[in-house]
Design an enzyme around this catalytic site. Sequence first.
Site, mmCIF file in Angstrom:
data_model
loop_
_atom_site.group_PDB
_atom_site.id
_atom_site.type_symbol
_atom_site.label_atom_id
_atom_site.label_comp_id
_atom_site.label_asym_id
_atom_site.label_seq_id
_atom_site.Cartn_x
_atom_site.Cartn_y
_atom_site.Cartn_z
ATOM 1 N N MET A 34 0.836 -1.199 0.000
ATOM 2 C CA MET A 34 0.000 0.000 0.000
ATOM 3 C C MET A 34 0.874 1.253 0.000
ATOM 4 S SD MET A 34 -3.528 -0.764 2.043
ATOM 5 C CE MET A 34 -2.908 -0.530 3.694
ATOM 6 N N ALA A 36 4.020 3.846 1.052
ATOM 7 C CA ALA A 36 4.690 4.279 2.277
ATOM 8 C C ALA A 36 5.795 3.277 2.619
ATOM 9 C CB ALA A 36 3.700 4.435 3.424
ATOM 10 N N LEU A 37 6.646 3.029 1.652
ATOM 11 C CA LEU A 37 7.609 1.936 1.732
ATOM 12 C C LEU A 37 8.713 2.213 2.741
ATOM 13 C CD1 LEU A 37 7.982 1.121 -2.080
ATOM 14 C CD2 LEU A 37 6.308 0.233 -0.433
ATOM 15 N N HIS A 41 9.550 -3.406 3.432
ATOM 16 C CA HIS A 41 9.149 -3.624 2.039
ATOM 17 C C HIS A 41 10.364 -3.939 1.167
ATOM 18 C CE1 HIS A 41 5.772 -0.950 3.476
ATOM 19 N NE2 HIS A 41 5.099 -1.930 2.921
ATOM 20 N N GLY A 152 4.853 -10.141 3.914
ATOM 21 C CA GLY A 152 5.606 -10.110 5.157
ATOM 22 C C GLY A 152 4.935 -10.921 6.255
ATOM 23 N N LYS A 154 4.966 -10.102 9.297
ATOM 24 C CA LYS A 154 4.443 -9.234 10.355
ATOM 25 C C LYS A 154 2.920 -9.309 10.415
ATOM 26 C CE LYS A 154 3.786 -4.773 10.131
ATOM 27 N NZ LYS A 154 2.440 -4.634 10.769
ATOM 28 N N GLN A 158 -2.913 -12.397 8.068
ATOM 29 C CA GLN A 158 -3.123 -12.079 6.659
ATOM 30 C C GLN A 158 -2.360 -13.047 5.764
ATOM 31 O OE1 GLN A 158 -3.051 -7.907 4.846
ATOM 32 N NE2 GLN A 158 -0.994 -8.620 4.375
ATOM 33 N N MET A 189 8.909 -3.015 11.749
ATOM 34 C CA MET A 189 8.719 -1.891 10.843
ATOM 35 C C MET A 189 7.310 -1.912 10.263
ATOM 36 S SD MET A 189 12.327 -1.348 8.886
ATOM 37 C CE MET A 189 13.766 -0.855 9.835
ATOM 38 N N SER A 191 4.316 0.957 8.221
ATOM 39 C CA SER A 191 4.014 2.294 7.714
ATOM 40 C C SER A 191 3.301 3.130 8.767
ATOM 41 C CB SER A 191 3.158 2.189 6.452
ATOM 42 O OG SER A 191 3.845 1.483 5.439
#
Length: 283
Positions: A34, A36-37, A41, A152, A154, A158, A189, A191
Site C-alpha cells: 500500500m 509508504a515503503l 518492504h 511479510g 508481520k 493475513q 517496521m 508504515s
Amino acid sequence: MPSRPMIARTIPALHRALDGLRARKASIALVPTMGALHDGHVSLVRLAKRRARKVVVSIFVNPTQFAPTEDFGSYPRTWKADLAILAAEGVDLIWNPDVKVMYPDGFASRIVTDGPATVGLEDRFRPHFFGGVATVVGKLFAQCRPDIAIFGEKDFQQLRVVTRMAADLDLGVKVIGSRTVRDRDGVAMSSRNVYLSPEERRAAPVLFQAMKQTALRLRAAEDLQATQSSAIKTITRAGFAVDYFEVRHAETLQGVTSIKDGPLRILVAAKIGTTRLIDNMAV
C-alpha cells in the site's frame, strides 16, 4: 545505475508491460503493498528478486479493508519516495491503479473468507478486513498473473489467509512469507509507525520484549495461560490497550492449551495513543 521501473496505471497498460516481462518465459514475482515503503518492504523486494527473474510491485491503498472509523484518508502516501526506493532496488514494473480502476462503477463481487480468517484475532476487531484483503489480493493475482507472491510475516494472520485463498481457489500463485524486519530495539517496521509520538515510540518495544519473554517461558514449560496473562499485564503497564495477546497454532491459528499442541506462534495487537500495532513471533 538501475533504470526507472515501468509504471502501469490501467489494465491494458499493465497487460502490455507484463507481456514484455514474460518474454523468454521469465518468472514473475509480485510484491503487493500500500506504499509508504520502508526497509521491511525492501526486504520483500529483495526476496522477490532472488526467487524470480522479474519483479512487479503493486502500490494501492485498498479502501475495502478500512472501516469508516479507520485511517484510509490519512494513510501515508509517499509516491515520490516509493518510486525512488523501487528504482534503486531495480524493480521491473510498478502497478499503481487508482480506486476507479480497481473497483469500477458497478463492481459487485467479493471473496468471502473462512478458516484462518475467522479465528478471533484480527477478525474479532476488524470484521471487514479480510474480505477486503482477499478481494483485492485475488484481483492483483488475476491482473498480474505472477508465479509467486511475497508477503511479510508481520501480518501473520493475513499471510495465512492469503496462502489459504490462493490454494483453495487454484490461483496458481505460490505465496511466500518473508521474515519481519525490525528496528534495533525490536519494533516491527510498519508504515503506521509514523503516527507514534516520541513517547509512544519509546514504549513500543515492550511488544517485542513481551513476546520474547513469553517464548522463553513457554520453552521452559511454564503454564501457557499464566504466561499470556503476565505478558498482557506488562504491555498494559507500558501504556497500551491490548486487543489480544495469544499463543496459537502456527498453521491453523486455532487455540492451543500447551506447547505440545504443535508449532506455535505468539500474536499480539495493541493500541497506544491513536496507533494500533500488531506483531508476532514463533515460539
